[in-house]
Design a protein around this motif. Structure first.
Motif, PDB file in Angstrom:
ATOM      1  N   ALA A 100      41.141  46.919  32.217  1.00 29.14           N
ATOM      2  CA  ALA A 100      41.766  47.433  33.445  1.00 29.14           C
ATOM      3  C   ALA A 100      42.762  46.422  34.027  1.00 29.14           C
ATOM      4  O   ALA A 100      43.074  46.471  35.213  1.00 29.14           O
ATOM      5  N   LEU A 101      43.283  45.534  33.198  1.00 28.31           N
ATOM      6  CA  LEU A 101      44.230  44.518  33.651  1.00 28.31           C
ATOM      7  C   LEU A 101      45.425  45.174  34.348  1.00 28.31           C
ATOM      8  O   LEU A 101      45.973  46.160  33.866  1.00 28.31           O
ATOM      9  N   SER A 102      45.785  44.633  35.501  1.00 32.45           N
ATOM     10  CA  SER A 102      46.909  45.190  36.255  1.00 32.45           C
ATOM     11  C   SER A 102      47.494  44.110  37.158  1.00 32.45           C
ATOM     12  O   SER A 102      47.048  42.970  37.148  1.00 32.45           O
ATOM     13  N   VAL A 103      48.481  44.489  37.932  1.00 30.71           N
ATOM     14  CA  VAL A 103      49.119  43.592  38.888  1.00 30.71           C
ATOM     15  C   VAL A 103      48.970  44.203  40.267  1.00 30.71           C
ATOM     16  O   VAL A 103      49.128  45.407  40.448  1.00 30.71           O
ATOM     17  N   GLY A 104      48.622  43.375  41.256  1.00 29.46           N
ATOM     18  CA  GLY A 104      48.485  43.885  42.610  1.00 29.46           C
ATOM     19  C   GLY A 104      48.001  42.803  43.546  1.00 29.46           C
ATOM     20  O   GLY A 104      48.190  41.616  43.287  1.00 29.46           O
ATOM     21  N   PHE A 105      47.333  43.216  44.590  1.00 28.25           N
ATOM     22  CA  PHE A 105      46.818  42.280  45.578  1.00 28.25           C
ATOM     23  C   PHE A 105      45.317  42.107  45.345  1.00 28.25           C
ATOM     24  O   PHE A 105      44.633  43.038  44.964  1.00 28.25           O
ATOM     25  N   PRO A 106      44.773  40.916  45.593  1.00 28.54           N
ATOM     26  CA  PRO A 106      43.422  40.589  45.156  1.00 28.54           C
ATOM     27  C   PRO A 106      42.271  41.209  45.948  1.00 28.54           C
ATOM     28  O   PRO A 106      41.131  41.067  45.547  1.00 28.54           O
ATOM     29  N   ASP A 107      42.550  41.916  47.008  1.00 26.98           N
ATOM     30  CA  ASP A 107      41.468  42.448  47.843  1.00 26.98           C
ATOM     31  C   ASP A 107      40.461  43.270  47.044  1.00 26.98           C
ATOM     32  O   ASP A 107      39.257  43.050  47.126  1.00 26.98           O
ATOM     33  N   ALA A 108      40.962  44.234  46.275  1.00 24.31           N
ATOM     34  CA  ALA A 108      40.066  45.102  45.508  1.00 24.31           C
ATOM     35  C   ALA A 108      39.370  44.338  44.393  1.00 24.31           C
ATOM     36  O   ALA A 108      38.243  44.666  44.023  1.00 24.31           O
ATOM     37  N   GLU A 109      40.028  43.313  43.869  1.00 26.68           N
ATOM     38  CA  GLU A 109      39.447  42.530  42.770  1.00 26.68           C
ATOM     39  C   GLU A 109      38.119  41.896  43.167  1.00 26.68           C
ATOM     40  O   GLU A 109      37.190  41.845  42.382  1.00 26.68           O
ATOM     41  N   HIS A 110      38.026  41.437  44.393  1.00 22.27           N
ATOM     42  CA  HIS A 110      36.815  40.757  44.850  1.00 22.27           C
ATOM     43  C   HIS A 110      35.730  41.722  45.305  1.00 22.27           C
ATOM     44  O   HIS A 110      34.602  41.312  45.549  1.00 22.27           O
ATOM     45  N   ALA A 111      36.025  43.000  45.423  1.00 18.37           N
ATOM     46  CA  ALA A 111      35.062  43.978  45.938  1.00 18.37           C
ATOM     47  C   ALA A 111      33.827  44.089  45.056  1.00 18.37           C
ATOM     48  O   ALA A 111      32.706  44.150  45.563  1.00 18.37           O
ATOM     49  N   ALA A 112      33.996  44.110  43.760  1.00 17.38           N
ATOM     50  CA  ALA A 112      32.853  44.278  42.864  1.00 17.38           C
ATOM     51  C   ALA A 112      31.911  43.083  42.903  1.00 17.38           C
ATOM     52  O   ALA A 112      30.743  43.191  42.537  1.00 17.38           O
ATOM     53  N   LEU A 113      32.400  41.951  43.366  1.00 16.47           N
ATOM     54  CA  LEU A 113      31.546  40.763  43.443  1.00 16.47           C
ATOM     55  C   LEU A 113      30.486  40.906  44.525  1.00 16.47           C
ATOM     56  O   LEU A 113      29.586  40.079  44.630  1.00 16.47           O
ATOM     57  N   ARG A 114      30.563  41.964  45.302  1.00 11.82           N
ATOM     58  CA  ARG A 114      29.498  42.274  46.265  1.00 11.82           C
ATOM     59  C   ARG A 114      28.201  42.578  45.531  1.00 11.82           C
ATOM     60  O   ARG A 114      27.136  42.569  46.116  1.00 11.82           O
ATOM     61  N   ASP A 115      28.277  42.857  44.242  1.00 13.60           N
ATOM     62  CA  ASP A 115      27.084  43.167  43.460  1.00 13.60           C
ATOM     63  C   ASP A 115      26.340  41.913  43.006  1.00 13.60           C
ATOM     64  O   ASP A 115      25.260  42.012  42.441  1.00 13.60           O
ATOM     65  N   LEU A 116      26.909  40.746  43.229  1.00 12.21           N
ATOM     66  CA  LEU A 116      26.217  39.505  42.894  1.00 12.21           C
ATOM     67  C   LEU A 116      25.040  39.295  43.840  1.00 12.21           C
ATOM     68  O   LEU A 116      25.053  39.800  44.963  1.00 12.21           O
ATOM     69  N   PRO A 117      24.050  38.528  43.427  1.00 12.44           N
ATOM     70  CA  PRO A 117      22.957  38.186  44.352  1.00 12.44           C
ATOM     71  C   PRO A 117      23.522  37.428  45.559  1.00 12.44           C
ATOM     72  O   PRO A 117      24.579  36.789  45.459  1.00 12.44           O
ATOM     73  N   PRO A 118      22.836  37.483  46.712  1.00 10.94           N
ATOM     74  CA  PRO A 118      23.375  36.893  47.952  1.00 10.94           C
ATOM     75  C   PRO A 118      23.866  35.454  47.831  1.00 10.94           C
ATOM     76  O   PRO A 118      24.962  35.130  48.295  1.00 10.94           O
ATOM     77  N   LEU A 119      23.092  34.569  47.221  1.00  7.38           N
ATOM     78  CA  LEU A 119      23.527  33.172  47.119  1.00  7.38           C
ATOM     79  C   LEU A 119      24.753  33.030  46.225  1.00  7.38           C
ATOM     80  O   LEU A 119      25.636  32.212  46.481  1.00  7.38           O
ATOM     81  N   ALA A 120      24.828  33.834  45.176  1.00  9.79           N
ATOM     82  CA  ALA A 120      25.996  33.801  44.294  1.00  9.79           C
ATOM     83  C   ALA A 120      27.234  34.327  45.016  1.00  9.79           C
ATOM     84  O   ALA A 120      28.332  33.786  44.863  1.00  9.79           O
ATOM     85  N   ARG A 121      27.066  35.383  45.820  1.00  2.00           N
ATOM     86  CA  ARG A 121      28.197  35.904  46.611  1.00  2.00           C
ATOM     87  C   ARG A 121      28.728  34.830  47.538  1.00  2.00           C
ATOM     88  O   ARG A 121      29.939  34.611  47.643  1.00  2.00           O
ATOM     89  N   GLU A 122      27.810  34.162  48.228  1.00  3.23           N
ATOM     90  CA  GLU A 122      28.208  33.127  49.180  1.00  3.23           C
ATOM     91  C   GLU A 122      28.914  31.967  48.470  1.00  3.23           C
ATOM     92  O   GLU A 122      29.942  31.480  48.933  1.00  3.23           O
ATOM     93  N   ALA A 123      28.372  31.560  47.331  1.00  6.13           N
ATOM     94  CA  ALA A 123      28.985  30.465  46.569  1.00  6.13           C
ATOM     95  C   ALA A 123      30.377  30.858  46.089  1.00  6.13           C
ATOM     96  O   ALA A 123      31.319  30.056  46.160  1.00  6.13           O
ATOM     97  N   TYR A 124      30.527  32.082  45.611  1.00  2.84           N
ATOM     98  CA  TYR A 124      31.833  32.558  45.145  1.00  2.84           C
ATOM     99  C   TYR A 124      32.833  32.577  46.293  1.00  2.84           C
ATOM    100  O   TYR A 124      33.943  32.063  46.179  1.00  2.84           O
ATOM    101  N   ARG A 125      32.442  33.182  47.409  1.00  5.05           N
ATOM    102  CA  ARG A 125      33.341  33.276  48.565  1.00  5.05           C
ATOM    103  C   ARG A 125      33.776  31.888  49.021  1.00  5.05           C
ATOM    104  O   ARG A 125      34.947  31.644  49.273  1.00  5.05           O
ATOM    105  N   ASP A 126      32.831  30.965  49.104  1.00  2.00           N
ATOM    106  CA  ASP A 126      33.159  29.613  49.556  1.00  2.00           C
ATOM    107  C   ASP A 126      34.023  28.866  48.541  1.00  2.00           C
ATOM    108  O   ASP A 126      34.974  28.179  48.912  1.00  2.00           O
ATOM    109  N   ALA A 127      33.707  28.997  47.256  1.00  2.00           N
ATOM    110  CA  ALA A 127      34.480  28.303  46.213  1.00  2.00           C
ATOM    111  C   ALA A 127      35.916  28.810  46.150  1.00  2.00           C
ATOM    112  O   ALA A 127      36.846  28.044  45.898  1.00  2.00           O
ATOM    113  N   MET A 128      36.091  30.103  46.388  1.00  3.73           N
ATOM    114  CA  MET A 128      37.429  30.696  46.330  1.00  3.73           C
ATOM    115  C   MET A 128      38.167  30.570  47.663  1.00  3.73           C
ATOM    116  O   MET A 128      39.321  30.946  47.758  1.00  3.73           O
TER     117      MET A 128
END
Length: 133
Positions: free
Chosen positions: A55-83
């Motif tokens: 599904a490679l495409s070009v656009g704005f990253p908002d939708a790209e990060h949406a699926a990461l809501r499926d990560l476990p809570p600590l992983a979501r927090e680590a991802y959000r903070d790291a990015m």
């Protein structure tokens, strides 16, 4: 000799939609398009690889990060903070809500129950995150 990085950036800018919100300075980026936990390979507790670029495409990253809501809570927090995601993370939450609600209403239980279960879990995680902030 061509420089791939420069060519990719040029192609991304040329192929991106021209409709940006007024005053937006965000440039379009390459998007994986299906960046969900099942497409992330982890080794020794660290991200090792990303797979499935169908599904490679070009656009704005908002939708790209949406699926990461499926990560476990600590992983979501680590991802959000790291990015270092701030307003992008909030917009990604809106995308996740939209996908969750539309997935439940479209597929309901009879046609794709596994996806409905995934959507319900995503919405529960979003509500839990919102309640904890």
């Amino acid at each position: 000799m061509h420089r791939p990085a420069n060519n990719c950036k040029h192609l991304a800018c040329k192929s991106a939609p021209r409709h940006r919100s007024r005053g937006s300075r965000r440039l379009p980026v390459w998007l994986h398009g299906d960046l969900k936990p099942t497409n992330l390979l982890v080794r020794d507790g660290r991200l090792h690889a990303v797979i499935d670029f169908g599904a490679l495409s070009v656009g704005f990253p908002d939708a790209e990060h949406a699926a990461l809501r499926d990560l476990p809570p600590l992983a979501r927090e680590a991802y959000r903070d790291a990015m270092n995601l701030d307003t992008t993370w909030l917009r990604a939450r809106a995308w996740a809500i939209a996908v969750g609600v539309s997935g439940i209403s479209y597929y309901y239980w009879h046609t794709f129950p596994a996806f409905v279960t995934e959507c319900r879990a995503r919405l529960r995680a979003i509500l839990a995150d919102a309640a904890g902030r």
